[in-house]
Design an enzyme around this catalytic site. Structure first.
Site, short mmCIF file in Angstrom:
data_model
loop_
_atom_site.label_atom_id
_atom_site.label_comp_id
_atom_site.label_asym_id
_atom_site.label_seq_id
_atom_site.Cartn_x
_atom_site.Cartn_y
_atom_site.Cartn_z
N LYS A 607 61.97 45.21 61.95
CA LYS A 607 62.31 46.58 62.39
C LYS A 607 61.85 47.66 61.42
O LYS A 607 62.49 48.70 61.27
CB LYS A 607 63.83 46.70 62.63
CG LYS A 607 64.32 45.86 63.75
CD LYS A 607 63.98 46.49 65.08
CE LYS A 607 63.42 45.49 66.05
NZ LYS A 607 62.62 46.10 67.10
N GLY A 609 58.36 48.34 61.32
CA GLY A 609 57.02 48.72 61.78
C GLY A 609 55.99 47.63 61.56
O GLY A 609 54.79 47.88 61.54
N THR A 611 54.98 45.25 63.52
CA THR A 611 54.07 45.03 64.65
C THR A 611 52.98 46.10 64.66
O THR A 611 51.81 45.80 64.90
CB THR A 611 54.87 45.08 65.98
OG1 THR A 611 56.10 44.40 65.80
CG2 THR A 611 54.08 44.45 67.12
P1 A3P Z 1 62.43 51.13 67.05
O1 A3P Z 1 62.00 50.37 68.25
O2 A3P Z 1 63.85 50.94 66.72
O3 A3P Z 1 62.03 52.57 67.08
P2 A3P Z 1 59.00 45.90 64.02
O4 A3P Z 1 57.68 45.87 64.65
O5 A3P Z 1 58.93 45.50 62.56
O6 A3P Z 1 60.03 45.13 64.79
O7 A3P Z 1 59.47 47.39 63.95
C1 A3P Z 1 59.77 48.12 65.14
C2 A3P Z 1 59.80 49.56 64.70
O8 A3P Z 1 58.50 49.97 64.37
C3 A3P Z 1 60.23 50.51 65.78
O9 A3P Z 1 61.61 50.54 65.80
C4 A3P Z 1 59.59 51.80 65.30
O10 A3P Z 1 60.49 52.63 64.66
C5 A3P Z 1 58.51 51.39 64.31
N1 A3P Z 1 57.17 51.82 64.61
C6 A3P Z 1 56.28 52.22 63.68
N2 A3P Z 1 55.12 52.57 64.27
C7 A3P Z 1 55.27 52.36 65.58
C8 A3P Z 1 54.39 52.56 66.69
N3 A3P Z 1 53.16 53.00 66.53
N4 A3P Z 1 54.87 52.28 67.92
C9 A3P Z 1 56.12 51.82 68.08
N5 A3P Z 1 56.99 51.62 67.06
C10 A3P Z 1 56.57 51.91 65.83
#
Ligand code: A3P
Length: 873
Positions: A607, A609, A611
């Site tokens: 959580k 970022g 991905t």
């Molecule tokens: P939220 O969905 O709570 O906003 P991970 O990939 O580590 O699970 O992290 C998910 C989080 O990545 C998202 O949390 C969001 O805040 C962040 N994030 C950063 N860049 C992003 C992007 N380009 N698109 C979507 N989420 C992004």
């Protein structure tokens, strides 16, 4: 009179007198003890005197098959003393440490030998440079023994350091001091015991001084006249207040003292001083005893040792080098001799049936003699044609081969030891080849094996055991016998070299250091000059003469259980890269996959970022992610428990093999598994396999991260998240178990510093890249530019050509044709109500100490400090 009373002379006399008194005073206070020794009458052993001389050994070039008789067993005379088998005491051994204090930054060969001996005995230790000692010891309460590698340094410590060390030893109750004086003279008149002299030896013999309260492992076997160290000795003068540990008898008829013991009666601190390095086997033995004595038994090892001698390939060998029936008789005789000293001992014979009766006619008599004496040995199944298992393509072909051996054993009524096997050249055991493990279980029900390849062949004292697919693999030891060495006269380095190993050298150390010893020998060692029989009979006799060790044999299944009861920490295997060890590479069937390991890992936390970063990286032509797989969903999660035990090949299959073109070779493979960051075992596992990898950590505000996880769980209909507001989850006032679990996943990963420090124990900060999670959302183009600079990427990609902000999504997305963009899926960048103030305040307070520490750690390692952290602290 006038003359004497002149003011100048008076002042001078006063000054001289003050100086003398001060010197005497300092001399007295400088003395670390006022030594007074009283003979300890409660000595633990009755010591039997004897003498040792290699000239008396039965080995003789003309009659080298002769065996010697066994020495008197000590069993009845020893008071039974066993090592802490119970868990409570064992955990105390783990908890406490030995501190090695070195004179210089660069370790002396003595210090390196000390470390090797300590590691071989599996004691925990730390090292520090002497100058920092008082500072270093502050607030560290786990040291039970201090070892100085220089007496000169020890006696010349500042007054402050001495006071500090002495009070540390007393306060921690039972912390002793061990000091070495090797190649150094210390003339210090105020400490008579330490006015040492250099003595270039013309030595006749060395004798242990007994009775001596320190002796436990060491047994006084009499005069030592052979294999004395060929170097100078430091001997101690004027030792009347201390107890000599051993004497050096010069050819000039004089006796010198080479080791001293202070039993701590005067100031409560026990001390031992050695005037020679532990390269000399006697000092090494006494050193282990000193560790026990000085730590008041904290670092005590049991006196039991278990021995197994495997004789591999009993029928494998060219004509002319195989066993005759006379050799078999000598082997049985040798076994009998060993049995006098090793309870329940029997050689463990491994057979490859295909080669049975394929020697000269006299050798075929030998094969028959082995079979007719089958019940006098233990047997273990081996590959039918001695083929290395990793050369079999499938589990089925391995199974077919093993079944032939099984049929051979049934036909000749061999006494197969339950559950044990090894494999030719260690193939398939380590690095683990899964078909071997499968076939072993299916055909022979193997549960115990052994290898000398884990972690690596060298250094030998660091070999370990592990459990894979419920098969316990124990470390195997080497004994100086080679598969091809057949005659004494052709022994590499001469027979003297083998004798040195037996009489106090490597083999002796192996037997004393390892509680469980499994040796591998081969059939030709029992034919020809019968070198294996010579080696073991003498090694065991020597061990019985100079130690109080009790030797016995137990079945491999028992051995396996015992090993992991002693060393439970070793159960979990570590996979190293087989391609960086020549020997491993030779028995690893997947060498073509050598370059198929990633060298960059995004480790999380979840959580933050991860991905998004992974997607951005895969847009770069020089970075390539692992292959997608339905088996693992989005992330491979190899280093987590379930997958790690599937073995290395499983992991490598996620990465395509790199073709030989230069452009392809520059590709950097990466993997992203966001749970790696906060799991305790992973840094160690990852470092073992990928020591040079770049470790990528994304740090976003832990408060937002915790809330994002909560929302994620609501989306997955987690009962606690659905039924309780965020504040209830993070405070968990009701102490509910399910809430606790969710709370843990919400809050624990955000204690960033705790996890980061674990990674920094394994990876140098220069390998760690911190990405600011907040910035990754707001300005990914800049983050990616900094990222490429940090990793020295040649083809820098301008991410402004690849990314654009998508208003609907509220995040940056990948540019597509005609102004369109492709964003991350619905589970990333969700829309949810803002966090309530109460929760925010609660979490601010909760994370504050962690964040303060995090900033300190990042600063101290010159790692990127995220903007949100700068703003908060
Ligand atoms: P939220 O969905 O709570 O906003 P991970 O990939 O580590 O699970 O992290 C998910 C989080 O990545 C998202 O949390 C969001 O805040 C962040 N994030 C950063 N860049 C992003 C992007 N380009 N698109 C979507 N989420 C992004």
């Amino acid at each position: 009179m006038v003359k004497y009373c002149s003011p100048h002379r008076l002042i001078l006399s006063v000054l001289i007198l003050s100086y003398i008194s001060l010197t005497i005073f300092l001399g007295i206070t400088n003395d670390l003890n006022v030594y007074k020794w009283k003979l300890n009458q409660q000595n633990r052993y009755r010591i039997i005197n004897g003498s040792f001389s290699s000239k008396n050994l039965p080995f003789d070039q003309h009659n080298n098959h002769q065996l010697i008789g066994s020495s008197t067993s000590l069993k009845n005379q020893l008071q039974t003393l066993s090592w802490p088998e119970n868990r409570k005491q064992r955990s105390s051994v783990k908890k406490y440490k030995i501190l090695i204090i070195t004179r210089r930054n660069k370790l002396s060969s003595l210090a390196r030998n000390i470390i090797t001996a300590i590691e071989a005995n599996k004691f925990s230790y730390s090292t520090t440079i002497g100058d920092n000692l008082p500072q270093y010891l502050t607030n560290k309460r786990y040291f039970k023994l201090l070892i100085f590698d220089s007496l000169k340094f020890y006696v010349n410590l500042s007054q402050r350091s001495k006071i500090m060390i002495n009070s540390y030893c007393k306060e921690q109750k039972g912390v002793g001091i061990l000091v070495f004086a090797v190649d150094e003279s210390v003339y210090h008149t105020s400490i008579p015991a330490f006015s040492t002299i250099q003595f270039l030896p013309d030595i006749k013999s060395v004798t242990i001084n007994s009775p001596n309260p320190m002796l436990r492992l060491t047994r006084n076997g009499g005069n030592i006249t052979d294999y004395l160290p060929n170097r100078s000795w430091t001997v101690f003068n004027n030792y009347k207040n201390l107890q000599p540990v051993f004497y050096i008898n010069g050819k000039n008829g004089k006796q010198y003292v080479g080791g001293l013991l202070d039993d701590g009666k005067d100031d409560g601190i026990r001390r031992v001083f050695f005037g020679n390095s532990i390269e000399f086997w006697l000092v090494r033995l006494l050193f282990i005893d000193a560790i026990d004595y000085l730590s008041h038994g904290t670092f005590q090892r049991q006196l039991n040792r278990w021995l197994q001698v495997d004789v591999d390939d009993v029928f494998v060998g060219k004509k002319g080098i195989r066993m005759t029936d006379h050799d078999v008789a000598a082997m049985l005789k040798g076994q009998e001799v060993i049995q006098h000293n090793v309870k329940n001992f029997k050689f463990m014979l491994g057979f490859s049936g295909n080669y049975f009766m394929k020697g000269l006619s006299t050798e075929n008599q030998g094969d028959k003699a082995l079979i007719s004496n089958a019940s006098n040995f233990w047997w273990f199944c081996h590959m039918w044609k001695h083929t290395k298992p990793h050369l079999f393509q499938t589990t089925e072909s391995l199974i077919a081969d093993m079944k032939r051996s099984q049929a051979f054993a049934v036909k000749f009524n061999l006494r197969i030891v339950p559950g044990y096997s090894v494999s030719p050249h260690h193939s398939g055991i380590y690095p683990a080849y899964e078909p071997l493990y499968d076939a072993w279980k299916k055909v022979w029900n193997i549960t115990v094996s052994s290898t000398e390849e884990y972690y690596h062949l060298n250094p030998a004292h660091k070999r370990k055991g592990f459990i894979h697919q419920q098969i316990k693999v124990l470390p195997r030891q080497t004994c100086g016998l080679f598969t091809k060495t057949l005659h004494f006269k052709s022994y590499p380095g001469g027979i003297q070299r083998l004798n040195q190993s037996i009489f106090g050298g490597e083999l002796f150390r192996t037997l004393t250091d390892n509680i469980i010893n499994i040796f591998m020998t081969h059939m030709p060692n029992y034919a020809n000059d019968r070198m294996a029989i010579y080696t073991f009979v003498h090694a065991i006799n020597f061990l019985k003469k100079w130690t109080n060790i009790n030797l016995s044999s137990i079945p491999p299944l028992e051995l396996g259980k015992r090993y992991f009861r002693l060393y439970p920490d070793e159960k979990d295997p570590l996979w190293f890269n087989p391609c960086i060890d020549k020997r491993h590479k030779a028995i690893w069937p997947y060498v073509q996959a050598c370059k198929q390991l990633p060298n960059m890992i995004i480790i999380g936390p979840q959580k933050t970022g991860t991905t998004a970063l992974s997607l951005y990286l895969s847009l770069h032509p020089k970075f390539r992610a692992n292959k997608a797989s339905k088996r693992t969903f989005e992330e491979i999660q190899f280093f987590n428990d379930n997958n790690y035990h599937k073995g290395l090949k499983w992991y490598m299959d996620f990465f395509p093999s790199i073709d030989q073109s230069t452009s392809e070779q520059q590709i950097r493979y990466f993997e992203k598994s966001a749970t790696y960051f906060d799991r305790a075992l992973i840094p160690k596992r990852m470092h073992a396999l990928l020591p040079d990898a770049s470790i990528i950590i994304i740090l976003s505000d832990p408060i937002k991260r915790a809330y994002s996880w909560y929302q994620h769980m609501r989306n997955h209909s987690h009962p606690a998240a659905m039924n309780h507001p965020f504040y209830q989850i993070i405070t968990n006032e009701k102490q509910d178990r399910i809430i606790k679990q969710l709370q843990d996943r919400c809050m624990r990963p955000g204690k960033y510093v705790t996890h980061l420090e674990r990674w920094l124990e394994y990876y140098h900060p220069s390998r760690v890249t911190i990405v600011d999670g907040g910035q990754l959302i707001d300005d990914p183009v800049r983050v990616m530019s900094d990222f490429q600079a940090k990793l020295n990427v040649d083809d820098v990609l301008d991410y402004s050509t690849k990314l654009q902000f998508n208003k609907r999504k509220g995040f940056f997305c990948v540019k597509r044709e005609r102004g369109r963009s492709k964003c991350l899926g619905r589970s990333k960048g969700r829309k949810y109500p803002p966090m309530d103030k109460e929760s925010e305040n609660y979490l601010k307070k909760f994370y504050k100490p962690y964040n303060i520490k995090l900033k300190e750690v990042l600063e101290s390692h010159s790692l990127t400090i995220p903007l949100w952290l700068k703003e908060q602290i």
